[in-house]
Scaffold this active site. Sequence first.
Site, mmCIF file in Angstrom:
data_model
loop_
_atom_site.group_PDB
_atom_site.id
_atom_site.type_symbol
_atom_site.label_atom_id
_atom_site.label_comp_id
_atom_site.label_asym_id
_atom_site.label_seq_id
_atom_site.Cartn_x
_atom_site.Cartn_y
_atom_site.Cartn_z
ATOM 1 N N HIS A 230 0.840 -1.212 0.000
ATOM 2 C CA HIS A 230 0.000 0.000 0.000
ATOM 3 C C HIS A 230 0.869 1.253 0.000
ATOM 4 O O HIS A 230 0.969 1.966 0.993
ATOM 5 C CB HIS A 230 -0.962 -0.027 1.190
ATOM 6 C CG HIS A 230 -2.034 -1.059 1.035
ATOM 7 N ND1 HIS A 230 -2.008 -2.268 1.679
ATOM 8 C CD2 HIS A 230 -3.143 -1.071 0.256
ATOM 9 C CE1 HIS A 230 -3.070 -2.977 1.322
ATOM 10 N NE2 HIS A 230 -3.770 -2.280 0.459
ATOM 11 N N ASN A 231 1.492 1.515 -1.138
ATOM 12 C CA ASN A 231 2.413 2.641 -1.271
ATOM 13 C C ASN A 231 1.996 3.508 -2.460
ATOM 14 O O ASN A 231 0.963 3.261 -3.092
ATOM 15 C CB ASN A 231 3.843 2.111 -1.444
ATOM 16 C CG ASN A 231 3.914 1.072 -2.550
ATOM 17 O OD1 ASN A 231 3.308 1.249 -3.615
ATOM 18 N ND2 ASN A 231 4.625 -0.018 -2.316
ATOM 19 N N PHE A 232 2.813 4.513 -2.765
ATOM 20 C CA PHE A 232 2.431 5.450 -3.833
ATOM 21 C C PHE A 232 2.337 4.763 -5.197
ATOM 22 O O PHE A 232 1.516 5.121 -6.035
ATOM 23 C CB PHE A 232 3.422 6.621 -3.887
ATOM 24 C CG PHE A 232 3.163 7.553 -5.041
ATOM 25 C CD1 PHE A 232 1.958 8.247 -5.138
ATOM 26 C CD2 PHE A 232 4.106 7.730 -6.046
ATOM 27 C CE1 PHE A 232 1.699 9.103 -6.212
ATOM 28 C CE2 PHE A 232 3.862 8.579 -7.119
ATOM 29 C CZ PHE A 232 2.657 9.270 -7.201
ATOM 30 N N ARG A 233 3.151 3.735 -5.428
ATOM 31 C CA ARG A 233 3.066 3.063 -6.734
ATOM 32 C C ARG A 233 1.714 2.349 -6.882
ATOM 33 O O ARG A 233 1.145 2.294 -7.966
ATOM 34 C CB ARG A 233 4.239 2.088 -6.926
ATOM 35 C CG ARG A 233 4.441 1.668 -8.378
ATOM 36 C CD ARG A 233 5.666 0.785 -8.555
ATOM 37 N NE ARG A 233 6.900 1.464 -8.247
ATOM 38 C CZ ARG A 233 7.560 2.267 -9.085
ATOM 39 N NH1 ARG A 233 7.100 2.481 -10.302
ATOM 40 N NH2 ARG A 233 8.679 2.856 -8.723
ATOM 41 N N HIS A 234 1.208 1.803 -5.780
ATOM 42 C CA HIS A 234 -0.130 1.197 -5.830
ATOM 43 C C HIS A 234 -1.171 2.280 -6.155
ATOM 44 O O HIS A 234 -2.068 2.069 -6.971
ATOM 45 C CB HIS A 234 -0.453 0.506 -4.499
ATOM 46 C CG HIS A 234 -1.895 0.126 -4.344
ATOM 47 N ND1 HIS A 234 -2.504 -0.837 -5.132
ATOM 48 C CD2 HIS A 234 -2.876 0.597 -3.516
ATOM 49 C CE1 HIS A 234 -3.785 -0.951 -4.780
ATOM 50 N NE2 HIS A 234 -4.034 -0.088 -3.807
ATOM 51 N N HIS A 270 -7.154 7.002 -2.379
ATOM 52 C CA HIS A 270 -7.908 5.906 -1.753
ATOM 53 C C HIS A 270 -7.141 5.110 -0.688
ATOM 54 O O HIS A 270 -7.764 4.403 0.098
ATOM 55 C CB HIS A 270 -8.451 4.949 -2.826
ATOM 56 C CG HIS A 270 -7.483 3.890 -3.214
ATOM 57 N ND1 HIS A 270 -6.421 4.122 -4.053
ATOM 58 C CD2 HIS A 270 -7.376 2.594 -2.833
ATOM 59 C CE1 HIS A 270 -5.729 3.014 -4.181
ATOM 60 N NE2 HIS A 270 -6.279 2.066 -3.458
ATOM 61 N N ASP A 271 -5.809 5.204 -0.639
ATOM 62 C CA ASP A 271 -5.059 4.482 0.405
ATOM 63 C C ASP A 271 -4.107 5.413 1.154
ATOM 64 O O ASP A 271 -3.098 4.962 1.723
ATOM 65 C CB ASP A 271 -4.257 3.312 -0.204
ATOM 66 C CG ASP A 271 -5.075 2.023 -0.268
ATOM 67 O OD1 ASP A 271 -5.943 1.833 0.604
ATOM 68 O OD2 ASP A 271 -4.855 1.216 -1.195
ATOM 69 N N ALA A 431 -3.371 -18.612 -2.687
ATOM 70 C CA ALA A 431 -3.972 -17.306 -2.424
ATOM 71 C C ALA A 431 -4.584 -16.735 -3.698
ATOM 72 O O ALA A 431 -5.709 -16.221 -3.699
ATOM 73 C CB ALA A 431 -2.907 -16.351 -1.881
ATOM 74 N N GLN A 432 -3.856 -16.857 -4.812
ATOM 75 C CA GLN A 432 -4.319 -16.248 -6.057
ATOM 76 C C GLN A 432 -5.496 -17.004 -6.669
ATOM 77 O O GLN A 432 -6.405 -16.398 -7.223
ATOM 78 C CB GLN A 432 -3.155 -16.157 -7.063
ATOM 79 C CG GLN A 432 -2.137 -15.105 -6.698
ATOM 80 C CD GLN A 432 -2.761 -13.745 -6.481
ATOM 81 O OE1 GLN A 432 -3.156 -13.403 -5.374
ATOM 82 N NE2 GLN A 432 -2.872 -12.963 -7.535
HETATM 83 ZN ZN LIG Z 1 -5.806 0.157 -2.703
#
Ligand SMILES: [Zn+2]
Length: 483
Positions: A230-234, A270-271, A431-432
């Site tokens: 959950h960082n800026f690239r996301h 959004h994050d 998981a996927q």
């Molecule tokens: Zn998100």
Amino acid sequence: MAATASTCSRIYLLINDGSPRNETIEFAKSASPEEIRAGLLAAAEIGGEPKGAIVKVSTKDGVLLPVSVDGLTPNSEDNRYILNVKKDSLIKNDAASAVMSPEIGTANLDLSALKATLKSLEADLDGLTEKKGQLANIPTQHTPKRAVKRVSQIDPRYMSQPKYVFTDETIKYLKTPTFDPWQWQENEMLALLEFMFVELGVVDEFKIDIPVLRKFLQAVKDGYNANPFHNFRHCFCVTQMMYGILHTTKVVEKLTPADKLILLAACVGHDLDHPGFNNAYQVNARTDLAIIYNDVSPLEMHHCAVLFTILKHPDTNIMSNIPDSTYRDIRKGIIRGILATDMAKHADLLSQMKKYADEGFKYSDAEQKSCLLQMIIKCADVSNEVRPPDVAEPWVDCLLEEFFEQADHEKAAGLPFAPFMDREKVTKAGAQVGFIGFVLIPLYELMARVLDNMDPIITPVKQALAYYKELQEKEKAAATGGK
Ligand SMILES: [Zn+2]
């Protein structure tokens, strides 16, 4: 060169933040620890000499090194030191502390106690961050490809600052769901976001000043933490995928400028200030966010509040020229859009959208349109598997790393932890397979009932499901020794 070698130390670094990158610094052998610290902060692109910043240099094995001439002995490019800089949460996070200020309705809270709790959480997070260097498949090992040429030049309209000018090829690529977000540096992502605001017409429609837009986007970037996922690239990925969906399905032609501004602002915000620990953790650990928001979507509430705190400041308020009644509608749309990204609401939103699709979707109905905007944001938020496999797969590692760190912390703290976050139980393929089969495909197939040309979005997701199913079978076979 010989003279340099004898009087200077050259240090090769891997900067471990939202966009991991290599840097090299040199300092004189007579340099003081303060001078070296200043050099390290500059390498991490942190200005203003923040006093509370924690500067940590470690070897790849996670051994911390003293920030001094003796501690940082010259190393090689193949054996870089890892640099972590953590700004003091109370200095850095004025957006978060503004959210917690009495001005926004937390009058009876003991702020100093809350801040102390936040500080100790920050210290805990710091300890967990140290482990990163020891983990396999961490995102820092991803080597970006350079498939598309970029041209950087001075635009005559903004002589004082460089402006990126993108080639037609890049712009066309930006409008597709196959765009590779790993290729771009932070400044380039900011410029691409700026381009989307301009291209979608909201800059003209709402008389947004370009310098204000740039400061807004910069403040948004600074509001993201250096989490594995959950960082800026996301944030960039989600906004770009929303943009790609608008163009691929041509729904862009059916939306108003206000709809487009809602989508852009909700996606970029959004994050914001995501702490890397999910809502269940906030509630179980009784964090400040859970207390402030009474356990109701504490993270999404916080992301949204941080976004509007940025918009409150005149320097970063891209909505200052919007008439009040339009602003109210846009604010409402952004809040709904960000709150819709809480997966706890997934089933309800899907059944609402299904009802509208069954009845025959109407763009003229405000409630239906609002539901569509929320769904587009959701589609973009979980869209990594829409991208080509070599772009998508590193994100799975990033997300699992964030999950595992949370579960490790929960185990250590005696808190409940989710099986899907437990490094002893989860496999990437397992998981996927579950996530793609039960969440992504039903979501995108429902959207295909309302939007045209969803195939470029659904097809790669189905291919990813087949890939992970095969991988899962192989893992099972390996686990049973091929029997
Ligand atoms: Zn998100």
